[in-house]
Structure formats: C-alpha cells, structure tokens
Design an enzyme around this catalytic site. Sequence first.
Site, PDB file in Angstrom:
ATOM      1  N   HIS A  99      -3.400  -5.401   0.079  1.00  0.00           N
ATOM      2  CA  HIS A  99      -2.895  -5.946   1.346  1.00  0.00           C
ATOM      3  C   HIS A  99      -2.901  -7.482   1.302  1.00  0.00           C
ATOM      4  O   HIS A  99      -3.844  -8.124   1.780  1.00  0.00           O
ATOM      5  CB  HIS A  99      -3.753  -5.454   2.508  1.00  0.00           C
ATOM      6  CG  HIS A  99      -3.580  -4.007   2.798  1.00  0.00           C
ATOM      7  ND1 HIS A  99      -2.641  -3.538   3.688  1.00  0.00           N
ATOM      8  CD2 HIS A  99      -4.203  -2.914   2.297  1.00  0.00           C
ATOM      9  CE1 HIS A  99      -2.700  -2.207   3.733  1.00  0.00           C
ATOM     10  NE2 HIS A  99      -3.643  -1.809   2.898  1.00  0.00           N
ATOM     11  N   GLU A 122      -1.328  -9.560   3.067  1.00  0.00           N
ATOM     12  CA  GLU A 122      -1.255 -10.179   4.387  1.00  0.00           C
ATOM     13  C   GLU A 122      -2.612 -10.605   4.919  1.00  0.00           C
ATOM     14  O   GLU A 122      -2.715 -11.521   5.743  1.00  0.00           O
ATOM     15  CB  GLU A 122      -0.586  -9.225   5.386  1.00  0.00           C
ATOM     16  CG  GLU A 122      -1.399  -7.998   5.778  1.00  0.00           C
ATOM     17  CD  GLU A 122      -1.259  -6.810   4.855  1.00  0.00           C
ATOM     18  OE1 GLU A 122      -1.641  -5.684   5.250  1.00  0.00           O
ATOM     19  OE2 GLU A 122      -0.765  -7.004   3.725  1.00  0.00           O
ATOM     20  N   CYS A 147       0.845  -1.198   0.000  1.00  0.00           N
ATOM     21  CA  CYS A 147       0.000   0.000   0.000  1.00  0.00           C
ATOM     22  C   CYS A 147       0.886   1.256   0.000  1.00  0.00           C
ATOM     23  O   CYS A 147       1.522   1.570  -0.995  1.00  0.00           O
ATOM     24  CB  CYS A 147      -0.973  -0.044   1.161  1.00  0.00           C
ATOM     25  SG  CYS A 147      -2.390   1.072   0.954  1.00  0.00           S
TER      26      CYS A 147
END
Length: 547
Positions: A519, A521, A380
């Site tokens: 994102h 993750e 990001c």
Amino acid sequence: MARYVFITGGVVSSLGKGLASAALGALLQARGFTVRLRKLDPYLNVDPGTMSPFEHGEVFVTDDGAETDLDLGHYERFTGVSARATDSVSSGRIYSTVLEKERRGDYLGKTIQVIPHVTNEIKDFLRIGEDEVDFMLCEIGGTVGDIEGLPFFEAIRQFAHEKPKGECILMHLTLLPYLAASGELKTKPTQHSVKELQSIGLAPDVLVCRSEHPIPEREREKIALFCNVRKEHVVAAYDLKTIYEAPLAYHREGLDQAVLDAFGISPAPRPNLDRWTDVMDRLENAEGEVRVAIVGKYTQLEDAYKSIAEALTHGGMANRVKVRADWLDAEIFEREDPAPWLERYHAILVPGGFGERGTEGKIKAAQFAREHGVPYLGICLGMQMAVIEAARNKAGLVTAGSEEFDHEAGVRRFEPVVYHLKEWIQGNHVVARKVEDDKGGTMRLGAYTANLKAGSRVAEVYGAGQIEERHRHRYEVDVKYREKLEGAGLCFSGMSPDGRLPEIVEWADHPWFIGVQFHPELKSKPFAPHPLFADFVRAAVETSRLV
C-alpha cells in the site's frame, strides 16, 4: 521529557479533532520542536482491523504492523513522523491487557476495577516514549460525556495531576452553531460541553471553536468568560477549501501561540511555514487537470480509501495539476460494458479490498486499461486482479482466480493463481498462518523489503534497487505461475528478498501499467509525494495530452 497536549471534543463528533491535532503538530514542528501524535479510541474493538470500511473508514497500517485508526494517516501526512503501534490504543486493547494480567495473577488476587487498574493501564500507555520528543499530542476519540470514554478522561485527569505543574494542557474542540433565523452564533453548546468536562475534573486551556461564520469579539469574550479560558485562547476553526490549508489557517488564528502560551514557553521560536506555503501554492496554482477513475467496492464512503485520495492529491501537486478522482463501483462492470464508463478517464486505479464482491468488475477494469493503453495502478487486490486478468486473457489460464473466492464459496471453481499466504519471513523468523485462524491481526502486516528488477519501470520510478513498503493482506500471487505469466509478457519486477513472494508486476509494453501488493498510499505526504503516485499522475498528464 515531553509536554502533553490532550485533545478532546464536545457537542458533536466529526468536528475535526484529528485534523486539528495534525495541524498543531505541524505548527510545533515549524517552530523547531519535535512531536509525536497518539490516538486513544474508546470503542471496544481491539483494533480497526476487522471493522467494516463502511463503519470505520480505512485501516491505516504502521511500519511495525499495527492496524490503526485513519487519523494516524493525518498525523503522518502532516508531520512526516512515522506512526508506531504504540501510537494507537482502544478500550478493547486496554481491557484485553488488563484481563490478561488478571489471568496471569499479576494483580495478586485483588479485585479488578476501572480505577485504578484500567486507568493505570491507560497512563502506562501515555508514558511510552515520553523522553523522545518535546511534545506528545494525544487525541481522545468520541465526545465528552460518552460513557465508553470516561476511563480515558479519568486517566488523563490523573495523569495531569501526577505530572509537574505546566507539563500538561487540555485543548477542547466544540461547535458554534449558527441560527439563520436569528442571525446568531450560539455559544451555549460550547458552554455545556465545557461544563461536562469540568464535572469530571477537567478544564480546557485552549478552546477550538468550529464555526461556519466569523466569531464576533463579543461572542469570543462571552465564551472566555463562561468557560474560564483566556480570550486569546479561544481559537476559531473555519471550514477550509482543503485540509492542507489547516496549518496556515490555525496559525493565522493563533492556535500554536495559544498552546505555547499555555505552557509558559516565552519567547516562542518563530515558525518557518515555507513548507506549507509551497503546498498551498501547488494546490491553488495547478496548471491543468487529469481525471482518474477509482474502481473499488467501498466507493459509497470516501474515507474507506482516504489515503489513496490524499496520495492522488499529492501526485497532482508533484506535477502541478489537479487530480479529479471519480469513485466507480466495480459491481457496475459486472453488469455493463466498462468502456463507456472508463474511456473518458486519463488513468485507472484499482484499490485493495476483501471478498469476492466486485472482483470481476475490477478484472474488467484492468483488462480495459491493458488493452487501451490507459495508465493503471493496482494496489493489493488491484494487483491480484490484474494478474488474474493476465492469466485468463494472455496466458491461457481461463479458470484463473483466487483461493479467497473459492474459500468463500466452499467449492473449487478457480485455478488459484492467488492463494492464501500460509507462511512468510518477518525479520529473522518464519510467520505461519492457517485459513481458520482468527481474522484480527493475522495478515501480513507492516513494512517489508522488496528487490526491484534492474531496468524495470518501478526501478526507474523509485530510483533504487530495493524498497520498503507497508503491507496488509492474507492472499498472495502464487510464484509458481511466474514463468507462464512472464512468457505472456507480464513482468514480475519486484520480489521479496527470498524470491518467494511477488511484490510488483508490470506490463513492459504498456505506457504505464503497474500492480503492487503493498500500500504505497500510506507513505505519501503533501511535501513528499510517493514516487509511484507522482509518476502515475505524470503518466495521466501525458495521456490527457493525447486525448
């Protein structure tokens, strides 16, 4: 029709309700049942989206674009079940819905009260999707006795009363403190917590007791007697070396069996715990260690980057190595040369964030990684800083920056290589935004598709030409600079389907340098590490062999 398990906590906060809920979900799955987990938070914010990371930790984003509590990340990581917007609700959202209905006249002029209007809204939320799974696990935030949580406790009391007998149970987490001076575990706090529950019409079916020491049989019998719970339903929760030990640890203590017994499910299917045995084997038998520097701006609170920390662990598991992540404050590099700090690491990760503070330090971290051939993953804002670094130092745009920072300063200081995203395509319609819009829920949120460039590193990592990842941002790299940046060697290897929004950049002549606008993750799991994190750690392993 789903059976409901309501998970509450007492005595103190941070006992691990979210982890216990996630572990129970994993254990029920291991026995062949389907599950969905939900979080009911008593705070008055509509959602965590505008809350400070120092206040609340990270914001977890679902595929359908909800900004939720970080506990939903635990739920997904342990069960693999993708969370939805309907799996998280706060008092603020409940009250907002009730007041909107009142303004529309839906209540036909009645006096609006906590009971029945607020509690009915909570019960309606609980019923969503109840015919889709075998078990619905609902965690109530905070602790019993909190004034803001009372409507939720009253709602689950009513909900259980209205359901057929045996379809709802209550699991309560408490603390068993140890007094070193007397060498005793004290059961009184647990007794008082249960008494508080009973005073509002609720009684636990299963007690999970957090303790640093083994619970003697005498204390277990005492808890069962005074709390009106079967002795075998008093489950110990000890401190663990890793959260991923929780499913196996809770199974050893009999949590899943206690829950099934409380529902009268007998004989219970035997669990298949191979998935979690393999997870623990990879964690406990790592064959090396790599060091990763996380250069961020919320480094004082690790929960601000919870999913990143876990995804790095998963990447280590995929490579059978231990990842030692160190959290470095990006502001340090605005005052000092980053080289002495970063040269001892095998890889560098720059995560997301909002605002200008620390961004020049992040840019220097990206520059160090590019110039020294250190594996770099920018997420990001971390991608945006890598693009600004490339623009300044490789493409000749020496005043390159982000419109976000000019907006904060109120003057034009930068050439806006990164700009405020004013419209984008979501599904089959255009979403429009203005800088002056409300902050809450106005970002580009949720899952979006990206097309990957054939032959690029990311296409190789994903093994696909098209991916879908979760977003949470309101600023975007301006595609009009693509030609100039690619002329300097920065490859735009992932784009939105309409070709307007850069999703991924990479340096083709670098051992491993990738920046992503989304994102990754948020979708990583211990038994299914995200491919970007798995390959990032692999690259770090290769670097460690060269050092």
